[in-house]
Design an enzyme around this catalytic site. Sequence first.
Site, PDB file in Angstrom:
ATOM      1  N   HIS C 132      35.609  39.582  40.276  1.00 53.70           N
ATOM      2  CA  HIS C 132      37.068  39.548  40.278  1.00 53.70           C
ATOM      3  C   HIS C 132      37.560  40.998  40.398  1.00 53.70           C
ATOM      4  O   HIS C 132      36.920  41.905  39.885  1.00 53.70           O
ATOM      5  CB  HIS C 132      37.516  38.931  38.947  1.00 53.70           C
ATOM      6  N   ASP C 209      31.668  40.327  32.235  1.00 55.02           N
ATOM      7  CA  ASP C 209      33.015  39.776  32.357  1.00 55.02           C
ATOM      8  C   ASP C 209      32.922  38.294  31.993  1.00 55.02           C
ATOM      9  O   ASP C 209      32.410  37.479  32.763  1.00 55.02           O
ATOM     10  CB  ASP C 209      33.508  39.977  33.791  1.00 55.02           C
ATOM     11  N   GLN C 212      35.437  33.751  32.598  1.00 57.72           N
ATOM     12  CA  GLN C 212      35.206  32.360  33.003  1.00 57.72           C
ATOM     13  C   GLN C 212      34.032  31.712  32.272  1.00 57.72           C
ATOM     14  O   GLN C 212      33.678  30.571  32.578  1.00 57.72           O
ATOM     15  CB  GLN C 212      34.974  32.278  34.522  1.00 57.72           C
ATOM     16  N   LYS C 235      42.884  31.990  29.057  1.00 58.88           N
ATOM     17  CA  LYS C 235      42.003  31.098  29.809  1.00 58.88           C
ATOM     18  C   LYS C 235      41.199  30.192  28.876  1.00 58.88           C
ATOM     19  O   LYS C 235      40.330  29.453  29.330  1.00 58.88           O
ATOM     20  CB  LYS C 235      41.036  31.916  30.672  1.00 58.88           C
ATOM     21  N   CYS C 374      41.781  36.924  43.818  1.00 58.90           N
ATOM     22  CA  CYS C 374      41.444  38.268  43.325  1.00 58.90           C
ATOM     23  C   CYS C 374      39.967  38.567  43.536  1.00 58.90           C
ATOM     24  O   CYS C 374      39.314  39.152  42.662  1.00 58.90           O
ATOM     25  CB  CYS C 374      41.786  38.439  41.847  1.00 58.90           C
TER      26      CYS C 374
END
Lengths: 132, 132, 420, 420
Positions: C132, C209, C212, C235, C374
């Site tokens: 991303h 990261d 997600q 999220k 993104c």
Amino acid sequence: MNIYEEDILDHYENPSNYGTLEDPDISYEEDNPLCGDQIRMDLQVEDGIITKLRFCGHGCTISLAAASMLTEEVKGKHLDEVKQLNKDDMLDMLGIPLGPVRLKCGLLALKVLKAGAYGLKCWPGEEDEETE
Amino acid sequence: MNIYEEDILDHYENPSNYGTLEDPDISYEEDNPLCGDQIRMDLQVEDGIITKLRFCGHGCTISLAAASMLTEEVKGKHLDEVKQLNKDDMLDMLGIPLGPVRLKCGLLALKVLKAGAYGLKCWPGEEDEETE
Amino acid sequence: MYAQPMNNSLNPLDSEAIRNDFSILKGESDLPLIYLDSAATSQTPDCVIEAMDAYYRTYNSNIHRGIYRISEEATAKHEEARQRIGRFINARRPSQIIFTRNTTESINLVAYSWGSANLREGDEILVTVMEHHSNLLPWQLLSQRTGAKLRFIEITDEGVLQLDGLDELLTERTKIVAMTHVSNVLGTVNPVQELIAAAHDVGAKVLIDGAQSVPHFNVDVQGLDCDFLAFSGHKMCGPTGIGILYGKSDLLEEMPPFLGGGSMIRSVQRESSTYADVPAKFEAGTPAIAEAIGLAAAVDYLNKVGLEAIFVHEQELLEYAHQKLNEIEDITIYGPKPRQKTGAITFNLEGIHPHDLAGVLDTVGVAVRAGHHCAQPLMQKYGVIATVRASFYLYNKLEEIDTLHDGLLKAQRMLTRRRR
Amino acid sequence: MYAQPMNNSLNPLDSEAIRNDFSILKGESDLPLIYLDSAATSQTPDCVIEAMDAYYRTYNSNIHRGIYRISEEATAKHEEARQRIGRFINARRPSQIIFTRNTTESINLVAYSWGSANLREGDEILVTVMEHHSNLLPWQLLSQRTGAKLRFIEITDEGVLQLDGLDELLTERTKIVAMTHVSNVLGTVNPVQELIAAAHDVGAKVLIDGAQSVPHFNVDVQGLDCDFLAFSGHKMCGPTGIGILYGKSDLLEEMPPFLGGGSMIRSVQRESSTYADVPAKFEAGTPAIAEAIGLAAAVDYLNKVGLEAIFVHEQELLEYAHQKLNEIEDITIYGPKPRQKTGAITFNLEGIHPHDLAGVLDTVGVAVRAGHHCAQPLMQKYGVIATVRASFYLYNKLEEIDTLHDGLLKAQRMLTRRRR
Ligand SMILES: Cc1ncc(COP(=O)(O)O)c(C=O)c1O
Ligand SMILES: Cc1ncc(COP(=O)(O)O)c(C=O)c1O
């Protein structure tokens, strides 16, 4: 329960063991930079036993009362016992609930004493607790 | 009101003035980096009047239909009139309400045309509005 | 990878009951909301909204240093939130949890503070092609500041990391590997555990990261042994305006401060200052207090439903989505098959612009995302400018995928005529 | 300075009616909440909480690039919030309003982005001795990064800026003046308009820390001609987690990005990128959407009550507080008299630790702040380590000052015995 219990105010007004020692075996001083409270502890030690101690400094009722109570508690005890004292012991002595800010006041004297007993890296109340 | 009105779909399917000119007086191309839509406009101009124009490129229904409608609208007009066209004029031609994202699609052709008519610094829809 | 094996005797998740926890999914508009954009932001259960309301309505006050009841309550709740969030990712200590605005700020914090202190010309930063922008731009900017070089792990056509030849990329010059746990576009779950071990072998640090992954399956920072983990509240059923940076204590302790201001100091003189211990050192100014409390409520909610049940439910949705969407002519689905991925299905229909797909789907109440997500380097790899992504979470139902499917057919009917 | 002259025919503010707008002030606890800590954070009216709830319950979704109803609604509301907040400070364009977490982040943004690009060794940064740490630490850190030198405008014993000799401090070497509009400790209102003009005369830029001014009186960025203005939502009836940076367009446009990530780009390649126009360039990642909407509701609320009415009401409270507190023996009040200040009264009682004052006041329901108020250089100037601060806002009543007064007498009775 009020943090300004008579007992706290008595110790604040007439602290036990207030003063300094001429020739201490251990002397340690520390401040709480957030509120400027400052406590010094002078100890006389024989065979590991605290035979005499004095504290001085300035601060709020809680930090001074805590110092006074703590000196009463540890007089005549072995340094190894002092090393075992923790936050809850100190809170028991104070006998009042403390919010997060006043906790630092309440634990300052213990921090100084333990730091005197051996080098301490962080605040007793701030020892990183495990998350579980 | 639906953005997929028949009128929009018709222009998308059978765009007017689609193509390029051999020897345009003005040719300008621009893309919307966010969605990759790309429009080129070729203009033939006589005494400031747009006598012929073609557009080409690729994009979504809205950006292509807008381009098609716009070419119909400005053919035979003076470049000075083109310079006066604004966001609301384009929205009137489209005749549908557009959300903030599709607005950029709907205004791409106008942006290209006006940039062709004279150098344009920012998106027509993004001309910094005054707060009052 | 994610917590495997799944316990199949697990109670399946009752998505009807769950939907009742979300006001927005009970809305009485003419069209029902079929929300398939949870990878962008998840919906917020009422219990999270209520936890924040309770803050504002009963103990709203600035934290730290307040010597009165509501400030003590707010401080306690804020620090308790830190504890609960730490426990959620199995952090050893609450002080390893730093509150930020979002994943993006968490990553920038590391790039500015750790990065500027540790990177030099000749050093390398290793990322992947599927990052991303939020896990790419901070490193591009860092590389411009320091002269360190960015290198990329490629992906295969199936959308998984190309790990042959990793030895070439991951060397003693590599100072940090910054990689996503799960691709926000493809859903690919990366083998981060192995990569972390390999990175540590050459002395590199690893930032994961987790934007997600943390919302969708059990992420255990001690198990993974990652150096940093970044994720966002919004999220994972939490509010906007709050994100987390987890870091190993020794790293956090030696890192210089990032933002300067109130609360991050120990003592201030005119020309210079000393800084507070972590986490305070990295939390300058009044924090997002209500939001931290809201995120803790979200974590409690996810724990109550159970991450394993959520994961199993999402796998079921994914399998069904692949099956239904594969029935559509002229569809291209990007990325790996279910079981190698989680959360999202990304596709294009031949000859129809992704914006138009999303636009037509909106007319039948289906909310999906269309665009570059993104992740432009990933789009460039697939040679497309944009795709459509449907993404799932605990509140989605199989029937919603039927509507998605039918909406796509409608778009084809409307828009695939004889356009050039 | 602040919008003068006050219109004295103004309808006085009805603080009883206003209190009804705040759930927290209607709380049914045994002790009423006498909240005198609004300079730390203000209370939040129900309309602000409800505006955020409405977002979460009816149109929660990620903004920008979403092609479906609720995302379009969220995007529109978010950008409308920018407009309304811009109008509140009389910004010329909404794109001059950058959303941050708080004042602290706003100032750091300028120090990192503008500061790193414009400051060199030999340059000077001019601040005042009364700055909040949030307007000092970012410049200390910048000075460490660049070698630029920090210089200080002193204050008089009355707590106002010492402006004789300004010529010595404000010179061609000065690249930026960073100063607070209102002291968070003393309440002093600084003559920023004159100082901005003087700074511009030597070619320096000016950042105004508006954390304590924007909530309390009309701040007009075009009138002041400041280059930057920073303020926080949570001090002006808004939520936590949101702050504002206002900047002049030409400056914002030429500044390099600060945080890298989603939304701040125009186009991304592997090694480098081009950036979006302002304000997007400075808003990487998912923003605090609900919070921006909440802050706009707060601005509407303040407009409805009227900033002038609020200012007049606070002056009345301040006058009364000075009068009542001056009756107390052994009190020291710091800073200027009412009419030269706003919002706060700061004091100490001889022989009683500020923590104990706050602690005793808490027993009678009065919430005040005790400590260094994130202004250690100011404390050093007065030779104290801490003070007690009572601060006021639109919902406070004269009677609350009586309780403050009586609480202080109680503390004296309890604690001023014969301590050394
Ligand atoms: C004058 C001043 N500047 C800056 C700040 C910092 O504000 P925040 O903590 O919201 O970043 C404050 C808040 O206490 C303040 O009073
Ligand atoms: C993998 C990944 N990383 C980072 C981000 C950025 O998250 P945020 O916008 O909350 O900072 C996202 C969100 O889209 C994401 O999916």
